[in-house]
Scaffold this motif. Structure first.
Motif, PDB file in Angstrom:
ATOM      1  N   PRO A  31      24.021 -18.688  18.308  1.00 63.22           N
ATOM      2  CA  PRO A  31      24.576 -17.339  18.169  1.00 63.22           C
ATOM      3  C   PRO A  31      23.703 -16.357  18.931  1.00 63.22           C
ATOM      4  O   PRO A  31      22.792 -16.735  19.665  1.00 63.22           O
ATOM      5  N   LEU A  32      23.973 -15.091  18.763  1.00 64.55           N
ATOM      6  CA  LEU A  32      23.286 -14.058  19.528  1.00 64.55           C
ATOM      7  C   LEU A  32      21.789 -14.069  19.260  1.00 64.55           C
ATOM      8  O   LEU A  32      21.335 -14.258  18.148  1.00 64.55           O
ATOM      9  N   ASN A  33      21.005 -13.842  20.307  1.00 66.10           N
ATOM     10  CA  ASN A  33      19.572 -13.662  20.178  1.00 66.10           C
ATOM     11  C   ASN A  33      19.297 -12.192  19.904  1.00 66.10           C
ATOM     12  O   ASN A  33      19.072 -11.419  20.826  1.00 66.10           O
ATOM     13  N   VAL A  34      19.347 -11.814  18.669  1.00 63.97           N
ATOM     14  CA  VAL A  34      19.128 -10.426  18.295  1.00 63.97           C
ATOM     15  C   VAL A  34      18.383 -10.430  16.976  1.00 63.97           C
ATOM     16  O   VAL A  34      18.638 -11.266  16.106  1.00 63.97           O
ATOM     17  N   THR A  35      17.411  -9.541  16.826  1.00 62.12           N
ATOM     18  CA  THR A  35      16.607  -9.527  15.608  1.00 62.12           C
ATOM     19  C   THR A  35      17.447  -9.071  14.430  1.00 62.12           C
ATOM     20  O   THR A  35      18.405  -8.305  14.594  1.00 62.12           O
ATOM     21  N   MET A  98      32.530  -7.343  11.018  1.00 58.51           N
ATOM     22  CA  MET A  98      32.528  -8.585  10.244  1.00 58.51           C
ATOM     23  C   MET A  98      32.067  -9.788  11.054  1.00 58.51           C
ATOM     24  O   MET A  98      31.398 -10.684  10.519  1.00 58.51           O
ATOM     25  N   GLN A  99      32.410  -9.850  12.347  1.00 57.13           N
ATOM     26  CA  GLN A  99      31.921 -10.939  13.189  1.00 57.13           C
ATOM     27  C   GLN A  99      30.393 -10.970  13.198  1.00 57.13           C
ATOM     28  O   GLN A  99      29.768 -12.025  13.066  1.00 57.13           O
ATOM     29  N   ASP A 106      24.907 -16.388   8.699  1.00 53.74           N
ATOM     30  CA  ASP A 106      24.675 -17.774   9.114  1.00 53.74           C
ATOM     31  C   ASP A 106      23.271 -17.972   9.669  1.00 53.74           C
ATOM     32  O   ASP A 106      22.619 -18.984   9.394  1.00 53.74           O
ATOM     33  N   LYS A 107      22.787 -17.019  10.446  1.00 52.90           N
ATOM     34  CA  LYS A 107      21.510 -17.194  11.137  1.00 52.90           C
ATOM     35  C   LYS A 107      20.315 -16.960  10.230  1.00 52.90           C
ATOM     36  O   LYS A 107      19.267 -17.606  10.400  1.00 52.90           O
ATOM     37  N   TYR A 108      20.440 -16.056   9.239  1.00 49.18           N
ATOM     38  CA  TYR A 108      19.268 -15.657   8.473  1.00 49.18           C
ATOM     39  C   TYR A 108      19.320 -16.036   6.993  1.00 49.18           C
ATOM     40  O   TYR A 108      18.408 -15.699   6.242  1.00 49.18           O
ATOM     41  N   GLN A 109      20.347 -16.748   6.577  1.00 45.83           N
ATOM     42  CA  GLN A 109      20.461 -17.150   5.179  1.00 45.83           C
ATOM     43  C   GLN A 109      19.222 -17.934   4.722  1.00 45.83           C
ATOM     44  O   GLN A 109      18.691 -17.710   3.636  1.00 45.83           O
ATOM     45  N   ALA A 110      18.769 -18.843   5.539  1.00 39.43           N
ATOM     46  CA  ALA A 110      17.663 -19.714   5.138  1.00 39.43           C
ATOM     47  C   ALA A 110      16.307 -19.039   5.238  1.00 39.43           C
ATOM     48  O   ALA A 110      15.421 -19.271   4.401  1.00 39.43           O
ATOM     49  N   THR A 111      16.121 -18.187   6.250  1.00 33.81           N
ATOM     50  CA  THR A 111      14.796 -17.623   6.501  1.00 33.81           C
ATOM     51  C   THR A 111      14.611 -16.208   5.975  1.00 33.81           C
ATOM     52  O   THR A 111      13.486 -15.812   5.655  1.00 33.81           O
ATOM     53  N   ASP A 112      15.680 -15.442   5.903  1.00 31.71           N
ATOM     54  CA  ASP A 112      15.599 -14.033   5.507  1.00 31.71           C
ATOM     55  C   ASP A 112      16.739 -13.690   4.554  1.00 31.71           C
ATOM     56  O   ASP A 112      17.681 -12.970   4.920  1.00 31.71           O
ATOM     57  N   PRO A 113      16.672 -14.202   3.320  1.00 34.45           N
ATOM     58  CA  PRO A 113      17.804 -14.014   2.406  1.00 34.45           C
ATOM     59  C   PRO A 113      18.113 -12.558   2.069  1.00 34.45           C
ATOM     60  O   PRO A 113      19.255 -12.241   1.749  1.00 34.45           O
ATOM     61  N   TYR A 114      17.126 -11.653   2.156  1.00 28.14           N
ATOM     62  CA  TYR A 114      17.422 -10.249   1.879  1.00 28.14           C
ATOM     63  C   TYR A 114      18.359  -9.691   2.961  1.00 28.14           C
ATOM     64  O   TYR A 114      19.314  -8.965   2.664  1.00 28.14           O
ATOM     65  N   GLN A 146      32.613 -17.899  18.527  1.00 31.29           N
ATOM     66  CA  GLN A 146      31.428 -18.603  18.998  1.00 31.29           C
ATOM     67  C   GLN A 146      31.747 -20.052  19.389  1.00 31.29           C
ATOM     68  O   GLN A 146      31.042 -20.661  20.196  1.00 31.29           O
ATOM     69  N   LYS A 147      32.808 -20.586  18.801  1.00 30.27           N
ATOM     70  CA  LYS A 147      33.200 -21.968  19.087  1.00 30.27           C
ATOM     71  C   LYS A 147      34.457 -22.043  19.948  1.00 30.27           C
ATOM     72  O   LYS A 147      35.063 -23.100  20.083  1.00 30.27           O
ATOM     73  N   GLY A 148      34.854 -20.899  20.500  1.00 29.76           N
ATOM     74  CA  GLY A 148      36.021 -20.879  21.378  1.00 29.76           C
ATOM     75  C   GLY A 148      37.345 -20.853  20.648  1.00 29.76           C
ATOM     76  O   GLY A 148      38.394 -21.092  21.243  1.00 29.76           O
ATOM     77  N   VAL A 149      37.334 -20.545  19.339  1.00 29.10           N
ATOM     78  CA  VAL A 149      38.562 -20.478  18.549  1.00 29.10           C
ATOM     79  C   VAL A 149      38.888 -19.008  18.314  1.00 29.10           C
ATOM     80  O   VAL A 149      38.155 -18.304  17.616  1.00 29.10           O
TER      81      VAL A 149
END
Length: 461
Positions: A31-35, A98-99, A106-114, A146-149
């Motif tokens: 996904p996007l490389n954004v903080t 929403m996207q 998806d990207k931060y659920q595991a590392t940054d739950p807040y 992101q998956k072409g759908v």
């Protein structure tokens, strides 16, 4: 919004969310490389646009707080809603907000739950707006770009509201995790609460109450759920979730900005002004402003007349460009509690305290209170609570918010005035939903046109 910092972040995310192919990806699997900090601020700026921008003004006209007099709102006042009118709103909700909330979850659920938890609440807010105004909408299989759908089936409104509740539950669970479970924690990049997850938790519980109440005509358990959720939600104005518009920035309240740029397009509705005048409501001089060159008294336009009076009162100091805009408040919670109690027991005497707390809470919020000009309505304003006075007073309190339009469609209270065909109306029914935008119907074969007089699933009015 004119704040350069906010717009730079917003532009970054919007451009990234909308492009396809190699321009978007550094890796086809990433996904996007954004903080998370940059993404969070952009999500919140877009949410400000979605909640207080044109969709809120359209809703306010359709529930007769405001009237469309000239320009873009003249056709709306005649119930002439075009599918092309809502393309930008749809893109703003899906691609712009929403996207990117989905990416953040998806990207931060595991590392940054807040961060993920805030994104889940923001997703719930924007998904709520979308389903409230359009009914069945894409969600469970949306955001596949992101998956072409790029085509997604529609979920029923019942499924969407269940998804909203699930998102809020997930957010609450993330907020309950230890701070040490986060690599990074939100702070100043969180425009709403400055990273205060305790306040986010209360807002999430109050939103759960809002959407439990939304299905009051469909689910007999909803009223009990409302009270359960409110017990953990916002109880103090200090915890209100509001769109921030500090005077030190140019992030202007969009009602005030619109009034400054397009004066006369939208004016007070006589239905609303007359309801405020009945009880000498102290919010009247804050909700509206008098044009002393035309009319020295507060007045609303009569939409039964062919010419909607463009010289009626206009937006006042409550929504000036530096005023915060309420999203989820303690006074809304009081009205939710009052309604839930009456639905469980029509004679519940404790509902009266909640009703009056909602009225007083709104007046204090609106007036701030300037006691040199107003006197707060005492708790004896009503001597008994019933659905009619609860919903009528909530309609007054939720001025300028999409919630007011949702409540009117759900309960039919207060009764609306139908603009007649002789005045230019093209329908004998106030629209109960917005039309599917062209951008969606032309790109998604699952999209379908539903007549505007058909209620959404949770509404009967």
């Amino acid at each position: 919004m004119k704040n350069k910092k906010y717009f730079a972040m917003l532009a970054l995310v919007l451009v990234s969310a909308c492009k396809k192919g190699d321009v978007l990806y550094t890796s086809p699997n990433d996904p996007l490389n954004v903080t998370p900090a940059v993404l969070l601020t952009a999500l919140e700026v877009n949410t400000i646009q979605n909640t207080e921008g044109d969709l809120a003004r359209v809703s306010s006209i359709l529930c007769e707080q405001m009237a469309g007099a000239t320009g873009q709102y003249q056709a709306l006042q005649n119930y002439n809603l075009q599918t092309s009118d809502y393309n930008n709103h749809w893109v703003g909700l899906y691609a712009g907000t929403m996207q990117n909330a989905k990416i953040m979850i998806d990207k931060y659920q595991a590392t940054d739950p807040y961060y993920a938890g805030i994104a889940q609440v923001i997703m719930a807010i924007n998904l709520g707006i979308t389903t409230d105004l359009w009914g069945d909408v894409p969600y469970s299989q949306a955001f596949g770009g992101q998956k072409g759908v790029f085509v997604a089936p529609y979920d029923t409104q019942q499924q969407v509201i269940a998804s909203i509740q699930s998102l809020l539950d997930q957010g609450i669970a993330n907020f309950a995790k230890a701070q040490t479970a986060n690599v990074e924690v939100p702070a100043g990049d969180d425009l709403y609460y400055g990273g205060d997850v305790a306040k986010w938790t209360k807002a999430a519980w109050t939103l759960k109450a809002r959407y439990a109440n939304r299905v009051s005509l469909k689910d007999p358990q909803s009223a009990a759920n409302v009270l359960t959720y409110l017990a953990k939600g916002i109880t103090s104005a200090d915890d209100n979730l509001v769109n921030p518009h500090p005077a030190v920035s140019n992030a202007q309240n969009q009602w005030g900005a619109y009034q400054n740029q397009r004066a006369g397009n939208m004016v007070a509705n006589s239905v609303f002004v007359d309801a405020l005048k009945q009880n000498n409501d102290p919010r009247l001089p804050f909700y509206f402003s008098i044009d002393t060159h035309e009319k020295p008294e507060y007045s609303g336009a009569d939409i039964k007349q062919e010419i909607v009076d463009a010289d009626a009162s206009v937006i006042g100091s409550y929504f000036d460009v530096a005023s915060n805009y309420p999203l989820v408040t303690s006074y809304e919670a009081s009205f939710l509690a009052a309604e839930a109690k009456i639905r469980l027991n029509a004679g519940d005497p404790t509902a009266l305290a909640d009703l009056n707390a909602g009225i007083v809470g709104s007046i204090v919020y609106v007036t701030k209170p300037d006691l040199s000009k107003v006197t707060v309505v005492p708790p004896t304003h009503y001597t008994a609570a019933n659905l009619t006075n609860i919903m009528t007073e909530k309609w007054k309190a939720m001025f300028g918010q999409i919630e007011a339009y949702s409540d009117v469609r759900r309960t039919g209270i207060p009764a609306m005035v139908i603009r007649p065909a002789s005045a230019g109306a093209i329908s004998t029914t106030i629209p109960k939903r917005l039309p599917t935008p062209d951008i969606e119907s032309q790109s998604n074969p699952d999209a379908k046109y539903i007549a505007l007089d058909v209620p959404v699933w949770w509404g009967t009015k």
